[in-house]
Design a protein around this motif. Structure first.
Motif, mmCIF file in Angstrom:
data_model
loop_
_atom_site.group_PDB
_atom_site.id
_atom_site.type_symbol
_atom_site.label_atom_id
_atom_site.label_comp_id
_atom_site.label_asym_id
_atom_site.label_seq_id
_atom_site.Cartn_x
_atom_site.Cartn_y
_atom_site.Cartn_z
ATOM 1 N N ASN A 76 3.076 11.928 -3.956
ATOM 2 C CA ASN A 76 3.922 12.040 -2.761
ATOM 3 C C ASN A 76 3.797 10.837 -1.825
ATOM 4 O O ASN A 76 4.134 10.897 -0.648
ATOM 5 C CB ASN A 76 3.627 13.324 -1.976
ATOM 6 C CG ASN A 76 4.835 13.767 -1.159
ATOM 7 O OD1 ASN A 76 5.944 13.843 -1.663
ATOM 8 N ND2 ASN A 76 4.617 14.044 0.116
ATOM 9 N N ARG A 77 3.327 9.700 -2.349
ATOM 10 C CA ARG A 77 3.166 8.502 -1.538
ATOM 11 C C ARG A 77 4.363 7.575 -1.713
ATOM 12 O O ARG A 77 4.903 7.441 -2.811
ATOM 13 C CB ARG A 77 1.883 7.763 -1.922
ATOM 14 C CG ARG A 77 0.611 8.581 -1.780
ATOM 15 C CD ARG A 77 -0.605 7.834 -2.315
ATOM 16 N NE ARG A 77 -0.425 7.461 -3.725
ATOM 17 C CZ ARG A 77 -1.362 6.830 -4.456
ATOM 18 N NH1 ARG A 77 -2.523 6.510 -3.900
ATOM 19 N NH2 ARG A 77 -1.132 6.532 -5.712
ATOM 20 N N ILE A 78 4.733 6.907 -0.627
ATOM 21 C CA ILE A 78 5.812 5.930 -0.695
ATOM 22 C C ILE A 78 5.238 4.518 -0.618
ATOM 23 O O ILE A 78 4.159 4.296 -0.054
ATOM 24 C CB ILE A 78 6.855 6.139 0.420
ATOM 25 C CG1 ILE A 78 6.228 5.969 1.812
ATOM 26 C CG2 ILE A 78 7.528 7.499 0.276
ATOM 27 C CD1 ILE A 78 7.233 5.944 2.946
ATOM 28 N N ARG A 116 15.955 7.685 0.588
ATOM 29 C CA ARG A 116 15.765 6.327 1.105
ATOM 30 C C ARG A 116 14.520 5.661 0.529
ATOM 31 O O ARG A 116 14.518 4.464 0.257
ATOM 32 C CB ARG A 116 15.661 6.353 2.632
ATOM 33 C CG ARG A 116 16.877 6.937 3.330
ATOM 34 C CD ARG A 116 16.770 6.794 4.847
ATOM 35 N NE ARG A 116 17.870 7.446 5.532
ATOM 36 C CZ ARG A 116 18.083 7.399 6.853
ATOM 37 N NH1 ARG A 116 17.244 6.716 7.620
ATOM 38 N NH2 ARG A 116 19.115 8.029 7.388
ATOM 39 N N MET A 117 13.457 6.442 0.364
ATOM 40 C CA MET A 117 12.189 5.883 -0.120
ATOM 41 C C MET A 117 11.543 6.891 -1.070
ATOM 42 O O MET A 117 10.825 7.796 -0.634
ATOM 43 C CB MET A 117 11.256 5.554 1.051
ATOM 44 C CG MET A 117 11.843 4.565 2.042
ATOM 45 S SD MET A 117 10.637 3.905 3.235
ATOM 46 C CE MET A 117 9.875 2.614 2.254
ATOM 47 N N PHE A 136 0.856 -1.173 0.000
ATOM 48 C CA PHE A 136 0.000 0.000 0.000
ATOM 49 C C PHE A 136 0.897 1.228 0.000
ATOM 50 O O PHE A 136 2.125 1.117 0.068
ATOM 51 C CB PHE A 136 -0.983 -0.006 1.173
ATOM 52 C CG PHE A 136 -0.375 0.203 2.552
ATOM 53 C CD1 PHE A 136 -0.824 1.239 3.372
ATOM 54 C CD2 PHE A 136 0.613 -0.648 3.054
ATOM 55 C CE1 PHE A 136 -0.300 1.425 4.647
ATOM 56 C CE2 PHE A 136 1.132 -0.475 4.328
ATOM 57 C CZ PHE A 136 0.675 0.567 5.113
ATOM 58 N N ARG A 137 0.306 2.390 -0.132
ATOM 59 C CA ARG A 137 1.093 3.628 -0.157
ATOM 60 C C ARG A 137 0.519 4.641 0.823
ATOM 61 O O ARG A 137 -0.703 4.762 0.967
ATOM 62 C CB ARG A 137 1.096 4.233 -1.571
ATOM 63 C CG ARG A 137 1.943 3.437 -2.565
ATOM 64 C CD ARG A 137 1.973 4.080 -3.944
ATOM 65 N NE ARG A 137 2.813 3.323 -4.870
ATOM 66 C CZ ARG A 137 4.116 3.533 -5.060
ATOM 67 N NH1 ARG A 137 4.718 4.510 -4.390
ATOM 68 N NH2 ARG A 137 4.809 2.807 -5.911
ATOM 69 N N LEU A 138 1.426 5.344 1.493
ATOM 70 C CA LEU A 138 1.059 6.440 2.392
ATOM 71 C C LEU A 138 1.903 7.664 2.052
ATOM 72 O O LEU A 138 2.999 7.542 1.477
ATOM 73 C CB LEU A 138 1.284 6.045 3.851
ATOM 74 C CG LEU A 138 0.379 4.952 4.427
ATOM 75 C CD1 LEU A 138 0.792 4.617 5.850
ATOM 76 C CD2 LEU A 138 -1.093 5.360 4.375
ATOM 77 N N ASP A 139 1.407 8.818 2.428
ATOM 78 C CA ASP A 139 2.112 10.066 2.167
ATOM 79 C C ASP A 139 3.502 10.037 2.793
ATOM 80 O O ASP A 139 3.662 9.746 3.986
ATOM 81 C CB ASP A 139 1.302 11.231 2.732
ATOM 82 C CG ASP A 139 1.950 12.563 2.425
ATOM 83 O OD1 ASP A 139 1.732 13.077 1.311
ATOM 84 O OD2 ASP A 139 2.699 13.079 3.280
ATOM 85 N N GLY A 140 4.513 10.334 1.990
ATOM 86 C CA GLY A 140 5.882 10.287 2.484
ATOM 87 C C GLY A 140 6.152 11.282 3.595
ATOM 88 O O GLY A 140 6.871 10.982 4.557
ATOM 89 N N PRO A 152 12.936 16.430 6.429
ATOM 90 C CA PRO A 152 12.645 17.069 5.140
ATOM 91 C C PRO A 152 12.644 16.067 3.985
ATOM 92 O O PRO A 152 13.404 15.089 3.982
ATOM 93 C CB PRO A 152 13.794 18.079 4.981
ATOM 94 C CG PRO A 152 14.341 18.287 6.354
ATOM 95 C CD PRO A 152 14.159 16.977 7.058
ATOM 96 N N LYS A 153 11.824 16.346 3.000
ATOM 97 C CA LYS A 153 11.708 15.449 1.850
ATOM 98 C C LYS A 153 13.033 15.209 1.135
ATOM 99 O O LYS A 153 13.308 14.066 0.725
ATOM 100 C CB LYS A 153 10.663 15.970 0.872
ATOM 101 C CG LYS A 153 10.429 15.029 -0.313
ATOM 102 C CD LYS A 153 9.307 15.498 -1.215
ATOM 103 C CE LYS A 153 9.083 14.495 -2.361
ATOM 104 N NZ LYS A 153 7.980 14.916 -3.242
ATOM 105 N N PRO A 154 13.899 16.213 0.951
ATOM 106 C CA PRO A 154 15.176 15.923 0.276
ATOM 107 C C PRO A 154 16.003 14.850 0.973
ATOM 108 O O PRO A 154 16.841 14.218 0.330
ATOM 109 C CB PRO A 154 15.897 17.281 0.302
ATOM 110 C CG PRO A 154 14.795 18.287 0.327
ATOM 111 C CD PRO A 154 13.733 17.662 1.197
#
Length: 279
Positions: A42-44, A35-36, A16-20, A28-30
């Protein structure tokens, strides 16, 4: 894998996917996307990996994934892919549903407890594992059956209330051994009464970390989910637990990692990493 006198099998109930951003909180996203990586929403990608523990006397299932009851709208929101699921992995392990003696909940969120119940064609909800007792921490049950605005979307009543109606739930009040070699330890953090499962045999220790360390990307102490209701409790627990896991060589089962089911947390030059193990 053989683990002392026990046999441990990492199972699978799909992706499944959830918001990263939600999965990594204040990181922070960067940093986290290295890693993922995230998709265009924006889901990992995450996995659902229950654990089967077979002892000479008991067959114990720890968590059971999301199950097959979620409607089309929410399945799309979470990008659920159960083309391979718990049915397949139990069959591959040579275990029928009615062989399960105990089903043990780390907590009652839908991606962990959804597979506890099934819906018959007439709409009747019933326990999936007909002869099993379901073990749930009493205070977690209280929270799950009395949700508030922040946790209501994660506690879906159809996943666990039918168990109580069927008389198959055993509520436990505290940390304790469930069967020889298998015990639960409250961590808090993710939910107030979230617990991990410690498995010990012949001087070896494995830990089903559930949502304390959901993926290998979360092994660093401050990498904590925004979903955690009590993040400072998560931080305090991780500080102690990760150090113990390294020093004592605990085998860690990562319930949501899409690639690595289990491994040892190592440390080199101050950097933590996971050495994968095939299970």
């Amino acid at each position: 894998m053989t683990f002392g006198d026990l046999e441990l099998t990492s199972l699978f109930d799909g992706y499944f996917r959830l918001d990263g951003g939600a999965m990594f909180g204040v990181v922070p996203k960067p940093l986290w996307e290295k890693r993922m990586p995230a998709d265009d929403k924006n889901r990992i990608l995450l996995a659902m990996r229950p654990l089967l523990v077979r002892s000479p006397t008991d067959v114990v299932l720890i968590d059971a994934g999301v199950g097959g009851k979620m409607d089309a709208k929410n399945s799309a929101i979470y990008a659920i892919d159960r083309s391979r699921n718990l049915d397949h992995s139990l069959a591959a392990a040579g275990v029928a549903d009615d062989w399960i003696d105990l089903v043990l909940a780390s907590h009652l969120h839908f991606d962990h407890a959804g597979g506890f119940t099934v819906k018959d064609p007439d709409g009747t909800l019933r326990p999936r594992f007909a002869r099993a007792r379901y073990i749930v921490r009493a205070a977690e049950w209280q929270d799950a059956t009395h949700p508030h605005e922040r946790n209501r979307a994660s506690y879906l009543q159809e996943n666990f209330v039918p168990l109580m109606n069927s008389g198959v739930v055993d509520l436990i009040p505290d940390d304790r051994a469930i069967v020889p070699g298998v015990r639960v330890v409250r961590t808090g953090g993710h939910t107030m009464h979230h617990q991990i499962v410690v498995i010990e045999s012949n001087s070896r220790t494995a830990v089903f970390a559930a949502d304390l360390i959901p993926t290998t990307a979360h092994i660093d102490e401050p990498w904590i989910m925004g979903y955690d209701l009590y993040p400072m409790d998560t931080l305090a627990c991780k500080r102690t637990f990760v150090r113990e896991a390294i020093d004592r060589e605990y085998l860690i089962f990562f319930e949501h990692d899409p690639v690595i089911a289990a491994g040892y947390i190592r440390e080199k030059d101050g950097r933590k990493y996971v050495e994968p193990v095939t299970v």
